[in-house]
Design a protein around this motif. Structure first.
Motif, mmCIF file in Angstrom:
data_model
loop_
_atom_site.group_PDB
_atom_site.id
_atom_site.type_symbol
_atom_site.label_atom_id
_atom_site.label_comp_id
_atom_site.label_asym_id
_atom_site.label_seq_id
_atom_site.Cartn_x
_atom_site.Cartn_y
_atom_site.Cartn_z
ATOM 1 N N VAL A 40 0.861 -1.180 0.000
ATOM 2 C CA VAL A 40 0.000 0.000 0.000
ATOM 3 C C VAL A 40 0.899 1.231 0.000
ATOM 4 C CG1 VAL A 40 -1.901 -1.125 1.233
ATOM 5 C CG2 VAL A 40 -0.128 0.063 2.533
ATOM 6 N N THR A 41 0.341 2.333 -0.457
ATOM 7 C CA THR A 41 1.076 3.591 -0.448
ATOM 8 C C THR A 41 0.396 4.565 0.499
ATOM 9 O OG1 THR A 41 1.850 3.308 -2.720
ATOM 10 C CG2 THR A 41 1.884 5.539 -1.833
ATOM 11 N N ILE A 42 1.167 5.063 1.445
ATOM 12 C CA ILE A 42 0.699 6.096 2.369
ATOM 13 C C ILE A 42 1.310 7.408 1.880
ATOM 14 C CG2 ILE A 42 0.679 6.890 4.773
ATOM 15 C CD1 ILE A 42 1.104 3.972 5.595
ATOM 16 N N PRO A 43 0.509 8.364 1.449
ATOM 17 C CA PRO A 43 1.055 9.571 0.823
ATOM 18 C C PRO A 43 2.156 10.248 1.630
ATOM 19 C CG PRO A 43 -1.327 9.522 0.587
ATOM 20 C CD PRO A 43 -0.962 8.371 1.478
ATOM 21 N N GLU A 44 1.991 10.323 2.934
ATOM 22 C CA GLU A 44 2.959 11.047 3.752
ATOM 23 C C GLU A 44 4.192 10.206 4.097
ATOM 24 O OE1 GLU A 44 -1.260 12.293 4.620
ATOM 25 O OE2 GLU A 44 -0.153 10.386 4.613
ATOM 26 N N VAL A 45 4.113 8.886 3.872
ATOM 27 C CA VAL A 45 5.194 7.989 4.289
ATOM 28 C C VAL A 45 5.860 7.311 3.094
ATOM 29 C CG1 VAL A 45 5.748 5.909 5.613
ATOM 30 C CG2 VAL A 45 4.148 7.597 6.542
ATOM 31 N N GLY A 46 5.062 6.926 2.109
ATOM 32 C CA GLY A 46 5.569 6.199 0.967
ATOM 33 C C GLY A 46 4.992 4.800 0.904
ATOM 34 N N GLU A 47 5.612 3.946 0.099
ATOM 35 C CA GLU A 47 5.097 2.597 -0.083
ATOM 36 C C GLU A 47 5.495 1.694 1.084
ATOM 37 O OE1 GLU A 47 4.926 -0.049 -3.953
ATOM 38 O OE2 GLU A 47 6.815 -0.455 -2.894
ATOM 39 N N VAL A 48 4.549 0.890 1.495
ATOM 40 C CA VAL A 48 4.803 -0.159 2.479
ATOM 41 C C VAL A 48 4.539 -1.484 1.787
ATOM 42 C CG1 VAL A 48 4.159 -1.163 4.700
ATOM 43 C CG2 VAL A 48 4.117 1.327 4.404
ATOM 44 N N ARG A 49 5.577 -2.285 1.629
ATOM 45 C CA ARG A 49 5.464 -3.569 0.930
ATOM 46 C C ARG A 49 5.871 -4.691 1.879
ATOM 47 N NH1 ARG A 49 4.869 -5.225 -4.170
ATOM 48 N NH2 ARG A 49 4.890 -3.042 -4.881
ATOM 49 N N ALA A 50 5.102 -5.761 1.872
ATOM 50 C CA ALA A 50 5.393 -6.889 2.758
ATOM 51 C C ALA A 50 6.666 -7.599 2.323
ATOM 52 C CB ALA A 50 4.224 -7.860 2.759
ATOM 53 N N GLN A 51 7.594 -7.801 3.254
ATOM 54 C CA GLN A 51 8.777 -8.609 2.956
ATOM 55 C C GLN A 51 8.373 -10.056 2.707
ATOM 56 O OE1 GLN A 51 11.540 -8.122 6.183
ATOM 57 N NE2 GLN A 51 12.305 -6.168 5.412
ATOM 58 N N THR A 52 7.488 -10.542 3.568
ATOM 59 C CA THR A 52 6.892 -11.858 3.383
ATOM 60 C C THR A 52 5.386 -11.662 3.347
ATOM 61 O OG1 THR A 52 8.664 -12.942 4.629
ATOM 62 C CG2 THR A 52 6.622 -14.176 4.317
ATOM 63 N N PRO A 53 4.724 -11.910 2.218
ATOM 64 C CA PRO A 53 3.277 -11.698 2.155
ATOM 65 C C PRO A 53 2.562 -12.483 3.250
ATOM 66 C CG PRO A 53 4.145 -12.088 -0.039
ATOM 67 C CD PRO A 53 5.265 -12.374 0.926
ATOM 68 N N PRO A 54 1.588 -11.877 3.895
ATOM 69 C CA PRO A 54 0.858 -12.602 4.937
ATOM 70 C C PRO A 54 0.055 -13.752 4.344
ATOM 71 C CG PRO A 54 -0.217 -10.511 4.442
ATOM 72 C CD PRO A 54 1.081 -10.511 3.702
ATOM 73 N N ILE A 55 -0.181 -14.760 5.162
ATOM 74 C CA ILE A 55 -1.124 -15.813 4.795
ATOM 75 C C ILE A 55 -2.518 -15.254 5.067
ATOM 76 C CG2 ILE A 55 -1.922 -18.136 5.317
ATOM 77 C CD1 ILE A 55 0.958 -18.693 6.311
ATOM 78 N N VAL A 56 -3.341 -15.159 4.044
ATOM 79 C CA VAL A 56 -4.630 -14.483 4.151
ATOM 80 C C VAL A 56 -5.756 -15.508 4.151
ATOM 81 C CG1 VAL A 56 -6.178 -12.754 3.170
ATOM 82 C CG2 VAL A 56 -3.691 -12.457 2.984
ATOM 83 N N VAL A 57 -6.616 -15.411 5.148
ATOM 84 C CA VAL A 57 -7.826 -16.225 5.220
ATOM 85 C C VAL A 57 -9.016 -15.279 5.232
ATOM 86 C CG1 VAL A 57 -9.152 -17.904 6.553
ATOM 87 C CG2 VAL A 57 -6.650 -18.067 6.485
ATOM 88 N N LEU A 58 -9.878 -15.396 4.223
ATOM 89 C CA LEU A 58 -11.114 -14.621 4.189
ATOM 90 C C LEU A 58 -12.263 -15.550 4.533
ATOM 91 C CD1 LEU A 58 -9.398 -13.748 1.293
ATOM 92 C CD2 LEU A 58 -10.991 -11.851 1.574
ATOM 93 N N THR A 59 -13.219 -15.055 5.331
ATOM 94 C CA THR A 59 -14.382 -15.867 5.658
ATOM 95 C C THR A 59 -15.653 -15.164 5.213
ATOM 96 O OG1 THR A 59 -14.937 -14.982 7.871
ATOM 97 C CG2 THR A 59 -13.143 -16.598 7.742
ATOM 98 N N SER A 60 -16.656 -15.972 4.912
ATOM 99 C CA SER A 60 -17.962 -15.454 4.516
ATOM 100 C C SER A 60 -19.042 -16.396 5.014
ATOM 101 C CB SER A 60 -18.053 -15.322 2.992
ATOM 102 O OG SER A 60 -19.392 -15.088 2.580
#
Length: 299
Positions: free
Chosen positions: A165-185
């Motif tokens: 993601v990009t935070i305008p005042e800070v810059g880009e934040v990129r995951a070194q190791t992408p999180p394991i994502v679980v979405l539920t519905s």
């Protein structure tokens, strides 16, 4: 905590790790979860409430020795609530401190320097998705995505694809190791195909009676075997009783624990009536079941 997510040797190894936490997966669940990790894809878990979707993410975090970061979706949730915000009260105090210091000195402030200091990292409030991107490794649980709206889904598409993601005042934040994502519905509405296509899909059913008894023995070994079997049989019948809110596995565990606490050695109509509040959460459901307890408890 480990520096990187340990890659399981296969579904069987992952299943064993999950079982060690008390979560008992079947082959399909273990395989889907393993593939989501190996392919670096989010796992989209859909099913009735109480089928163990959220518990899977919790068990996965424990099995991998990784922090669980949870984003609870709700009607009206927006990107700001998921990503970051600025601590306005602290920023205001900081500004006043600068003004007071300037007043005690030469009375001048460097506007650009003041503005830059207001958007320092110390004033940044990281919300769940930003925390997950900055924490390596982590398990990101996006719970009840079906309660969010289309705009929020579109925002998630970008984040889950780029892992940045990009935070305008800070810059880009990129995951070194992408999180394991679980979405539920809970399937209160259909989630858009665009989001599903980026995920591996898993439909979770309520467990069979044999697996539910196994879960009871695993999580509550102090509950007598006869009582655990009776509770599992009764809950299986409740799920087919046209209730407003059929019980999930969590309610099965609560009921067994409640019965054990009141000293029950077996499940009869009297003790069931006194403890139904552990398994049924609507008055209409309780009234309907009270009138059918003898049938419900019949073997």
């Amino acid at each position: 905590m480990n520096d990187s997510v340990p890659a399981p040797g296969g579904p069987d190894e992952l299943a064993a790790a999950l079982r060690a936490t008390g979560y008992l997966p079947d082959e399909g669940l273990a395989t889907a979860t393993y593939l989501a990790m190996a392919m670096h894809r989010p796992l989209f878990c859909e099913g009735e409430p109480g089928t163990g979707k959220t518990a899977l993410a919790q068990a996965l975090a424990e099995a991998l020795d990784a922090p669980l970061i949870r984003l609870q979706c709700h009607d009206g949730i927006d990107a700001g609530q998921a990503l970051y915000d600025w601590d306005f009260p602290r920023q205001l105090l900081h500004l006043r401190a600068l003004e007071a210091a300037a007043g005690a000195g030469d009375g001048t402030l460097d506007v650009d320097a003041v503005e830059a200091s207001l958007y320092d990292e110390r004033f940044l409030l990281a919300r769940p998705i930003l925390r997950a991107l900055r924490t390596s490794p982590s398990v990101l649980l996006i719970d009840e995505i079906d309660r969010a709206d289309d705009e929020f889904e579109a925002f998630l598409l970008e984040v889950l694809t780029e892992h940045a993601v990009t935070i305008p005042e800070v810059g880009e934040v990129r995951a070194q190791t992408p999180p394991i994502v679980v979405l539920t519905s809970n399937r209160t509405r259909e989630v858009h195909d665009a989001l599903k296509r980026r995920c591996l899909y898993l439909w979770l059913e309520h467990p069979s009676i044999e697996r539910e008894i196994e879960i009871l023995h695993s999580r509550l070994p102090e509950v007598p075997e006869r009582l655990a079997a009776a509770v599992a049989r009764a809950v299986q019948k409740l799920r087919h009783a046209d209730l407003i809110k059929p019980p999930g596995v969590a309610e099965t565990l609560d009921w067994a624990r409640a019965l054990q606490l009141v000293g029950a050695r077996h499940l009869d109509a009297e003790v069931a009536a006194r403890t139904l509040g552990a398994v049924l959460k609507y008055r209409e459901d309780a009234d309907r079941v009270h009138a059918q307890l003898d049938t419900l408890l019949a073997s």
